[in-house]
Scaffold this motif. Structure first.
Motif, short mmCIF file in Angstrom:
data_model
loop_
_atom_site.label_atom_id
_atom_site.label_comp_id
_atom_site.label_asym_id
_atom_site.label_seq_id
_atom_site.Cartn_x
_atom_site.Cartn_y
_atom_site.Cartn_z
N VAL A 94 43.59 96.31 7.45
CA VAL A 94 42.09 96.78 7.39
C VAL A 94 41.68 97.03 9.02
CG1 VAL A 94 39.63 95.96 6.86
CG2 VAL A 94 41.30 95.26 5.28
N PHE A 117 31.67 95.01 14.72
CA PHE A 117 31.99 93.85 15.53
C PHE A 117 31.31 92.69 15.30
CE2 PHE A 117 32.17 91.75 19.68
CZ PHE A 117 33.53 91.44 19.92
N PRO A 119 30.68 90.46 12.85
CA PRO A 119 31.00 89.18 12.37
C PRO A 119 31.65 88.20 13.32
CG PRO A 119 31.49 90.93 10.84
CD PRO A 119 31.20 91.56 12.14
N LEU A 120 32.63 88.80 14.29
CA LEU A 120 33.15 87.95 15.04
C LEU A 120 32.14 86.90 16.18
CD1 LEU A 120 36.12 87.13 15.95
CD2 LEU A 120 35.87 88.91 18.03
N TRP A 173 36.81 88.39 6.99
CA TRP A 173 35.54 89.12 7.30
C TRP A 173 35.51 88.72 8.76
CZ3 TRP A 173 30.76 86.93 8.65
CH2 TRP A 173 29.80 87.73 9.00
N TYR A 175 37.41 87.78 11.06
CA TYR A 175 38.64 88.05 12.13
C TYR A 175 38.82 89.28 12.28
CZ TYR A 175 38.61 83.37 14.00
OH TYR A 175 38.46 82.38 14.86
N ILE A 176 38.57 90.17 11.37
CA ILE A 176 39.11 91.77 11.36
C ILE A 176 38.64 92.32 12.37
CG2 ILE A 176 38.50 93.96 10.15
CD1 ILE A 176 39.09 92.36 7.55
N PHE A 178 38.10 91.31 15.51
CA PHE A 178 38.88 91.22 16.50
C PHE A 178 40.17 92.01 16.75
CE2 PHE A 178 42.88 88.85 18.13
CZ PHE A 178 42.77 88.98 19.39
N VAL A 181 39.13 95.47 17.60
CA VAL A 181 39.12 95.99 18.79
C VAL A 181 40.52 95.89 19.57
CG1 VAL A 181 37.99 95.01 20.89
CG2 VAL A 181 36.94 94.96 18.93
#
Lengths: 302, 279, 450
Positions: A94, A117, A119-120, A173, A175-176, A178, A181
């Protein structure tokens, strides 16, 4: 001849010196804050100790024997493995897709980038709270969807198998962004000339992605796999916040188990054994994965 | 040609739909956090968390700001600045030999870094607490610098080494032929070229340090030393928590990170690196 | 020289005067420095130290009103004894135990710290972090603490803690508006409670609001049902090994819970709801659910959320009797100690006395107690709850006063690992993933293994 040999030698020496100087600060800090605690964990694992008493009884490998037969620990390890497989399988593809989209679409989708970005940035307290309502059996999002499709209520966090997968999805959800980026920076690292050349050659986006983007990104994908592997094997936060290891012990992870033993059950000795065992397992898996993937960042010129 | 344009249009449409879908998945939870931060506790529980607040007057925010939020905030900012500076510099130093030099102990050093990534942080709390009392940094933000930097090192070295490896060797060689030593090469060639990697690290570690709880909770005690994540527990009671107040703390905590991200993400855009090479 | 002698004289005079403060219930309020006209209740040599010293104190009062009440108690003490500094730290409940373990483990244990009695207190004592205060309590304290509170402060025959947090009971909060509308009365027996649940269900209400992700919430049902069936004896026997958790009382509790789950007395997804996130109170506030078995502190929480709504709609009744049981039915599940202070002060009687006076004469004094009462908490002192205004708390206090025994929360009483096993197996009983027999066998094994 001799001159050249000594030149090589002096070159090697200067490389050694430079490497030592460059690496020294990092090694020293890690020795103090990480390696020393690891050693002390291993030594505590040989004691029967409640964590606070001045007396601790040396019991040799008793704790380790117990660990080998501890069903809860191995069950937790199994949960960690599930988390690991799902994390690598979901998060990285993803994230690649999102990064590719952002890279291809350029600055006009900057707003997307910032929102994707988010969620992180959210703390596990907020995530735990929001998802306990969003996933609620009555009135939650999933239940609402299921009911509008004619299904029944869905209890995601309160039942054994789905609770783990529900949390895994939330972890994904979180960590995606991260990895997104990370891969985006990877695209940024690809020389603009290669990109321009391929576009001039008439390659489509898809061709560019498959034949140029992906191969150039592959060292980063491999290291992302290692990072994800380690991260999921020592995962703690959201499980602790969202299920507390429940229902029963269905979502117990090695780290939550270790935490409970050490800080609420007064079993610091055995808790340290669990931590040490966990450390061995995680390092072992990571090095194994590293060997399998081989082409890690440091070995391209070997 | 026409066919491929149609295909490409379809591909972009599908990608766009998925992008909007993902946009919703990421934005909606965040919006819930913001919406609930404007409510009262009873209002939120009675009307449900998905409803809009009765009033958009920032009662909770005012309460939070009046209750010493800023002291937590400044501690966090100072700590973040110190930690990121140290971390990025020494990690860049360490990743350089790991990615671009040949020496005997490179393999073992790399393995050591991977091993250091594998340590569960909770077992380090007691030894590090003891250390902080011995060197008398306990209950100050300086107690946190060591562990924050240390625990960010392994993953950062790992990431940055991967980045530096992808820098073309030709640049470095030409610098060496021109008589640059290892140190000059590092500062003048490698470091500028590592900007996307360094930005990734700054973003990732910045967020991690900003939200770190376990060490902050263990190594500080009084408000003068506490950081933002502890503000959440300071607003939490023994048996209950006022959820909207905590949400407003979280909103205030997140905002600076969003700004930091907006600034740093520019560095991730393709082309900047090429510019650096040319310039 | 003369000056020095005079100073010494003055100091000793002050010390003698200080002794006279003694330890009495009504000695609070504005004590003028060290001057007190009260007669000493203690022997000579007892009093607050006249030396300069610092007492470190840890509590969990992170939120008002408790925070303010406790801080004011400490301030009154420091005003009365300016030579003493109390270094008071509030630590959030969730991580308090972790922080305490870390500091104890590193030799940095505070002089005076809060705990809840039970298993953890015994560990602290066994590890040498609490000194016995039996003599101090006997000779220098005439506060009529509840017998059950003193009992919960004891370990191996000695007293180790001064209660101060107030009682915490549990019982059923219910929506009286709904009950009135349906013509329901307060059920006196478990059979009547079941009939009430049936009526509520028929009218479209969820009988019990329960958020059991936290595990200790559902444990209350298990504890009450087992206690109604077998009294405290069966539990004590299961703990000391003369009995077993597989005995009839626990079997009954498990089966009853599963019967109620199957009958739909609990909300859907009961194990996924979280009480910290307020999901149980939410069902009460939205008037989807009619009853909630919970800790007495919920009275203060609900009052705090919306006083008007709470007073208008909520009331309380005790957990009903089991008609067929011959065991005492007036046992309360909860805690009479609330919070206790233990003292980690060794070989310094002077300092220990000072901390003890802080715990008994400033915490637990009239000012402190009336402030506690005003916010819906009842100090663990005889007769104290008679003046409380909160209508639910009045009933909770009546239960406590007439209780033949107080069954401490299992998860606090049991050794921590066994307490955890209880919470896990109990949650599985609610989830119908284990039969009561399986769950109780597992709990019993955890007890025997410990």
């Amino acid at each position: 001849m001799k001159k050249i040999a000594s030149l090589v030698q002096s070159r090697q020496r200067s490389v050694r010196i430079a490497a030592t100087v460059f690496l020294a600060p990092v090694i020293i800090i890690m020795a103090v804050f990480i390696i020393y605690p690891i050693v002390s964990t291993f030594s505590i694992s040989l004691f029967d100790w409640n964590g606070i008493s001045k007396d601790r009884e040396f019991i040799g490998l008793e704790n380790w024997k117990m660990l080998i037969h501890d069903r809860v620990f191995w069950f937790a390890f199994k949960n960690n493995l599930t988390l690991m497989v799902c994390s690598i399988g979901i998060q990285i593809p993803v994230a690649i897709a999102l990064a590719t989209f952002l890279d291809g679409a350029g600055r006009k989708v900057n707003f997307f980038k910032v929102v994707w970005f988010l969620p992180l940035l959210m703390s596990s307290v907020a995530i735990g709270f929001l998802f306990s309502y969003a996933l609620a059996t009555t009135g939650g999002i999933v239940t609402t969807i299921s009911q509008s499709l004619g299904g029944g209520k869905v209890d995601l966090l309160g039942r054994a198998p789905q609770a783990l997968y529900a949390v895994i999805s939330v972890v994904a959800w979180q960590y995606i962004p991260f990895y997104m980026v990370y891969f985006l920076a990877g695209y940024g690292n690809i020389d603009i000339n290669i990109y321009e050349a391929s576009i001039i050659d008439g390659a489509t986006r898809g061709q560019y992605f498959l034949h140029i983007g992906l191969p150039l990104l592959s060292p980063m994908i491999k290291s992302a796999c290692i990072l994800s592997l380690i991260g999921s094997l020592k995962y703690f936060d959201l499980i602790y916040a969202m299920t507390g290891g429940g229902p029963g012990t269905a979502t117990e992870l090695m780290a939550t188990y270790m935490y409970k033993l050490s800080f609420s059950h007064f079993k610091m000795g055995y808790g340290s054994t669990t931590a040490a065992g966990m450390f061995i397992l995680v390092t072992g898996f990571a090095l194994m994965m590293q060997t399998i993937l081989k082409g890690n960042g440091s070995s391209n010129d070997e | 040609m026409n066919n491929s344009r149609v295909k490409s249009n379809i591909a972009w449409t599908v990608a766009g739909i998925l992008a909007v879908f993902w946009f919703m998945i990421t934005a909606i939870p965040f919006l819930f956090m913001v919406i609930n931060s404007f409510k009262g506790q009873f209002e939120m529980l009675q009307k449900g968390v998905f409803d809009l607040p009765d009033s958009w007057f920032p009662t909770n925010f005012i309460g939070v700001l009046e209750n010493g939020f800023l002291s937590y905030f400044f501690n966090s900012v100072i700590l973040l600045a110190i930690c990121l500076t140290i971390l990025l510099f020494i990690t860049a130093c360490a990743s350089y030999p790991l990615s671009r030099m040949k020496f005997k102990l490179r393999g073992p050093t790399y393995a050591l870094i991977v091993a250091c990534m594998s340590i569960p942080i909770h077992v380090t709390l007691i030894p590090i607490f003891k250390m902080s009392t011995v060197i008398r940094t306990y209950d100050s933000i300086f107690a946190l610098i060591g562990p924050y930097v240390a625990f960010a090192i392994p993953i950062s070295c790992y990431i940055l080494t991967t980045f530096m490896t992808s820098i073309p060797a030709s640049l470095e060689e030409s610098a060496e032929i021109n008589g640059c030593g290892k140190f000059r090469t590092f500062f003048h060639i490698i470091l500028p070229l590592s900007k996307p990697g360094l930005s990734t690290l700054a973003i990732y570690n910045g967020v991690a340090i900003w939200n770190e709880f376990a060490f902050a909770n263990t190594l500080t005690q009084s408000r003068k030393a506490q950081t933002l994540p502890l503000a959440i527990s300071a607003f939490k009671g023994e048996h209950s928590m006022n959820i909207p107040v905590i949400m407003s703390v979280l909103v205030l905590t997140v905002l600076p990170m969003i700004i930091l991200f907006i600034i740093l993400q520019e560095k991730l855009v393709r082309g900047l690196m090429a510019g650096a090479v040319k310039g | 020289m003369a000056v020095r002698k005079f100073v010494v004289f003055l100091l000793s005079a002050l010390i003698v005067l200080a002794f006279t403060t003694g330890c009495s219930k009504n000695s609070g309020g504005d004590k003028g420095a060290t001057v007190s006209s009260e007669t000493s209740t203690g022997s000579a040599g007892f009093g607050v130290s006249s030396k300069k010293l610092t007492i470190t104190l840890w509590d969990i009062a992170t939120e008002d009103p408790t925070k303010g009440i406790q801080e004011r108690a400490v301030e009154r003490f420091m005003t009365a004894y300016p030579n003493i500094t109390v270094d008071n730290t509030h630590i959030q409940n969730d991580t308090y135990k972790q922080k305490l373990i870390i500091s104890m483990s590193s030799g940095q244990c505070p002089d005076m710290y809060i705990h809840w009695g039970g298993g953890p207190m015994n560990e602290y004592i066994d590890s040498g972090f609490a000194v016995p205060i039996t003599d101090l309590m006997k000779e220098h304290c005439d506060i009529p603490f509840l017998d059950a509170a003193i009992a919960q402060s004891m370990y191996k025959g000695d007293i180790y803690a001064v209660p101060f947090g107030g009682i915490g009971g549990s019982g059923i909060f219910y929506n009286k508006t709904i009950f009135n509308k349906l013509g329901l009365g307060v059920p006196g027996t478990i059979a009547e409670l079941e009939a009430t649940c049936e009526t509520l269900k028929k009218a479209g209400y969820i009988p019990f609001s329960l958020a059991n992700q936290n595990k200790w919430t559902g444990s209350m049902y298990f504890m009450y049902l087992a206690t109604r069936y077998g009294g405290v004896d069966e539990f004590n026997a299961a703990v000391d090994g003369t009995g077993s958790f597989e005995s009839p009382a626990f079997q009954y509790a498990g089966e009853k819970i599963q019967q109620w789950v199957r009958a739909g007395y609990f909300p859907d997804g009961v194990n996924s709801l979280n009480t910290d996130d307020g999901q149980d109170r939410q069902l009460i506030y939205t008037e989807e659910a009619a009853m909630m078995l919970h800790g007495s502190w919920q009275a203060a929480s609900m009052r705090n959320d919306n006083e008007e709504w709470y007073v208008k709609n909520m009331d309380y009744f005790r957990f009903p009797n089991l008609a067929s049981s011959d065991k005492p039915q007036n046992i309360v599940v909860g805690t009479s100690i609330g919070n206790g202070f233990s003292f980690n002060i060794h070989n310094d009687q002077d300092k220990l006395n000072s901390a003890f006076i802080l715990a008994t004469q400033y915490f637990n004094d009239d000012t402190y107690n009336s402030e506690q009462l005003a916010t819906g908490r009842i100090p663990s002192i005889k007769g104290m709850g008679d003046t409380i205004e909160d209508h639910c708390m009045q009933k909770i206090w009546a239960d406590f006063s007439s209780a033949s025994n107080v069954q401490l929360w299992y998860d606090q009483y049991l050794p921590p690992a066994v307490g955890e096993a209880h919470k896990n197996t109990c949650q599985e009983i609610f989830g119908l993933t284990k039969t009561p027999a399986q769950a109780n066998a597992e709990l019993n094994k955890a007890m025997r293994d410990n």
